[in-house]
Design a protein around this motif. Structure first.
Motif, mmCIF file in Angstrom:
data_model
loop_
_atom_site.group_PDB
_atom_site.id
_atom_site.type_symbol
_atom_site.label_atom_id
_atom_site.label_comp_id
_atom_site.label_asym_id
_atom_site.label_seq_id
_atom_site.Cartn_x
_atom_site.Cartn_y
_atom_site.Cartn_z
ATOM 1 N N ARG A 181 -2.939 9.068 9.638
ATOM 2 C CA ARG A 181 -1.986 7.972 9.850
ATOM 3 C C ARG A 181 -0.918 8.452 10.816
ATOM 4 O O ARG A 181 -0.481 7.818 11.923
ATOM 5 C CB ARG A 181 -0.825 7.468 8.647
ATOM 6 C CG ARG A 181 -0.414 6.417 8.914
ATOM 7 C CD ARG A 181 0.127 5.869 7.540
ATOM 8 N NE ARG A 181 1.144 6.741 6.913
ATOM 9 C CZ ARG A 181 0.975 7.504 5.778
ATOM 10 N NH1 ARG A 181 -0.081 7.152 5.028
ATOM 11 N NH2 ARG A 181 2.059 8.211 5.219
ATOM 12 N N GLU A 201 2.775 2.886 -2.597
ATOM 13 C CA GLU A 201 1.714 2.214 -3.197
ATOM 14 C C GLU A 201 0.371 1.937 -2.418
ATOM 15 O O GLU A 201 -0.679 2.331 -2.802
ATOM 16 C CB GLU A 201 2.144 0.710 -3.371
ATOM 17 C CG GLU A 201 3.067 -0.014 -4.383
ATOM 18 C CD GLU A 201 3.381 -1.026 -4.574
ATOM 19 O OE1 GLU A 201 2.659 -2.015 -4.129
ATOM 20 O OE2 GLU A 201 4.388 -1.292 -5.464
ATOM 21 N N ARG A 202 0.452 1.996 -1.109
ATOM 22 C CA ARG A 202 -0.537 2.231 -0.194
ATOM 23 C C ARG A 202 -1.357 3.508 -0.264
ATOM 24 O O ARG A 202 -2.528 3.591 -0.390
ATOM 25 C CB ARG A 202 -0.061 1.739 1.431
ATOM 26 C CG ARG A 202 -1.280 2.166 2.421
ATOM 27 C CD ARG A 202 -0.892 1.795 3.712
ATOM 28 N NE ARG A 202 0.451 2.605 4.162
ATOM 29 C CZ ARG A 202 1.563 2.328 4.332
ATOM 30 N NH1 ARG A 202 2.215 1.021 3.977
ATOM 31 N NH2 ARG A 202 2.457 2.951 4.642
ATOM 32 N N GLU A 203 -0.433 4.629 -0.319
ATOM 33 C CA GLU A 203 -1.179 5.854 -0.587
ATOM 34 C C GLU A 203 -1.871 6.095 -1.758
ATOM 35 O O GLU A 203 -2.790 6.806 -1.854
ATOM 36 C CB GLU A 203 -0.018 7.176 -0.466
ATOM 37 C CG GLU A 203 0.375 7.224 1.202
ATOM 38 C CD GLU A 203 1.483 8.130 1.307
ATOM 39 O OE1 GLU A 203 1.862 8.536 2.410
ATOM 40 O OE2 GLU A 203 2.224 8.589 0.186
ATOM 41 N N THR A 204 -1.347 5.723 -2.973
ATOM 42 C CA THR A 204 -1.765 5.745 -4.229
ATOM 43 C C THR A 204 -3.375 5.045 -4.310
ATOM 44 O O THR A 204 -4.109 5.454 -4.602
ATOM 45 C CB THR A 204 -0.964 5.305 -5.302
ATOM 46 O OG1 THR A 204 0.316 5.980 -5.181
ATOM 47 C CG2 THR A 204 -1.524 5.575 -6.675
ATOM 48 N N GLU A 205 -3.286 3.907 -3.746
ATOM 49 C CA GLU A 205 -4.526 2.991 -3.526
ATOM 50 C C GLU A 205 -5.459 3.562 -2.559
ATOM 51 O O GLU A 205 -6.560 3.669 -3.286
ATOM 52 C CB GLU A 205 -3.972 1.828 -3.283
ATOM 53 C CG GLU A 205 -5.155 0.627 -3.006
ATOM 54 C CD GLU A 205 -6.105 0.357 -4.364
ATOM 55 O OE1 GLU A 205 -7.057 0.367 -4.219
ATOM 56 O OE2 GLU A 205 -5.263 0.607 -5.476
ATOM 57 N N GLN A 206 -4.867 4.334 -1.664
ATOM 58 C CA GLN A 206 -6.122 4.964 -0.694
ATOM 59 C C GLN A 206 -6.345 6.069 -1.572
ATOM 60 O O GLN A 206 -7.600 6.415 -1.179
ATOM 61 C CB GLN A 206 -5.284 5.441 0.624
ATOM 62 C CG GLN A 206 -5.112 4.135 1.430
ATOM 63 C CD GLN A 206 -4.298 4.592 2.543
ATOM 64 O OE1 GLN A 206 -3.276 5.625 2.655
ATOM 65 N NE2 GLN A 206 -4.507 4.058 4.137
ATOM 66 N N GLN A 225 -9.235 4.659 -4.058
ATOM 67 C CA GLN A 225 -10.333 4.295 -3.078
ATOM 68 C C GLN A 225 -11.089 5.374 -2.788
ATOM 69 O O GLN A 225 -12.305 5.328 -2.813
ATOM 70 C CB GLN A 225 -9.821 3.261 -1.965
ATOM 71 C CG GLN A 225 -9.541 1.997 -2.674
ATOM 72 C CD GLN A 225 -9.167 1.129 -1.377
ATOM 73 O OE1 GLN A 225 -9.139 1.391 -0.217
ATOM 74 N NE2 GLN A 225 -8.509 0.034 -1.307
ATOM 75 N N ARG A 260 -2.352 11.163 5.314
ATOM 76 C CA ARG A 260 -1.134 11.368 6.108
ATOM 77 C C ARG A 260 -1.580 11.560 7.370
ATOM 78 O O ARG A 260 -0.754 11.399 8.421
ATOM 79 C CB ARG A 260 -0.046 11.969 5.191
ATOM 80 C CG ARG A 260 0.430 11.298 4.024
ATOM 81 C CD ARG A 260 1.451 12.251 3.250
ATOM 82 N NE ARG A 260 1.944 11.459 2.329
ATOM 83 C CZ ARG A 260 2.637 11.923 1.103
ATOM 84 N NH1 ARG A 260 2.908 13.304 1.323
ATOM 85 N NH2 ARG A 260 3.351 11.113 0.182
ATOM 86 N N SER A 276 7.718 2.443 -3.160
ATOM 87 C CA SER A 276 7.930 1.921 -1.796
ATOM 88 C C SER A 276 6.412 1.432 -1.691
ATOM 89 O O SER A 276 5.567 1.577 -2.132
ATOM 90 C CB SER A 276 8.391 3.139 -0.962
ATOM 91 O OG SER A 276 7.254 3.974 -1.071
ATOM 92 N N ALA A 277 6.402 0.550 -0.499
ATOM 93 C CA ALA A 277 4.985 0.094 -0.053
ATOM 94 C C ALA A 277 4.253 1.340 0.223
ATOM 95 O O ALA A 277 3.020 1.173 0.017
ATOM 96 C CB ALA A 277 5.366 -0.930 1.202
ATOM 97 N N GLN A 278 4.733 2.361 0.819
ATOM 98 C CA GLN A 278 4.185 3.492 1.296
ATOM 99 C C GLN A 278 3.643 4.123 0.185
ATOM 100 O O GLN A 278 2.417 4.427 0.324
ATOM 101 C CB GLN A 278 4.864 4.398 2.147
ATOM 102 C CG GLN A 278 4.149 5.740 2.653
ATOM 103 C CD GLN A 278 4.962 6.497 3.302
ATOM 104 O OE1 GLN A 278 6.061 6.250 3.857
ATOM 105 N NE2 GLN A 278 4.586 7.817 3.317
#
Length: 134
Positions: free
Chosen positions: A128, A34-39, A42, A125, A30-32
């Motif tokens: 957010r 992908e975003r969380e993993t990238e965060q 980073q 999380r 999911s987009a979430q």
């Protein structure tokens, strides 16, 4: 030609279609996720912490690169479709030696990378979920 001669091929075709659909669904996080993993990646890269892998300490930028490679490997196989699975399958231990990864920040004692990444995920999380103040 009887009905019995047609059924097995149709069943096989239906089973193959179902397996293909499951594989496609598993391969697309999911987009979430992908975003969380990238965060997470980073956050580690920007942390200034050190990352222990197979007995050697590496800087955070090197750790970031290593985890990105492991993530790409897992994503190609549909094995990292959540941040939790990324932590479990890529961020916790060496896939070659099985040795756990550790993170050391400043003068603080080293902790398992799984604990560090899980804590960071909870923090991300929470940030957010917190509504902006007026």
């Amino acid at each position: 030609m009887s009905c019995f001669a047609i059924r097995p091929p149709l069943r096989s075709l239906a089973a193959a279609a179902l397996l293909l659909a499951c594989a496609v669904a598993a391969a697309a996080p999911s987009a979430q996720a992908e975003r969380e993993t990238e965060q997470l990646i980073q956050a580690l890269g920007q942390s200034g912490c050190q990352f222990e892998r197979n007995g050697g300490w590496h800087d955070a930028v090197q750790a970031q690169g290593h985890l990105r490679k492991k993530l790409a490997y897992l994503r190609k196989r549909g094995l990292a479709d959540s941040a939790e699975l990324f932590i479990e399958r890529a961020g916790s231990q060496s896939s070659l030696s099985g040795k756990p990864y550790r993170v050391r920040c400043g003068d603080r004692p080293a902790v398992s990378s799984a604990s560090w990444l899980q804590a960071k995920l909870v923090q991300l999380r929470g940030a957010r979920a917190t509504p902006p103040s007026p």
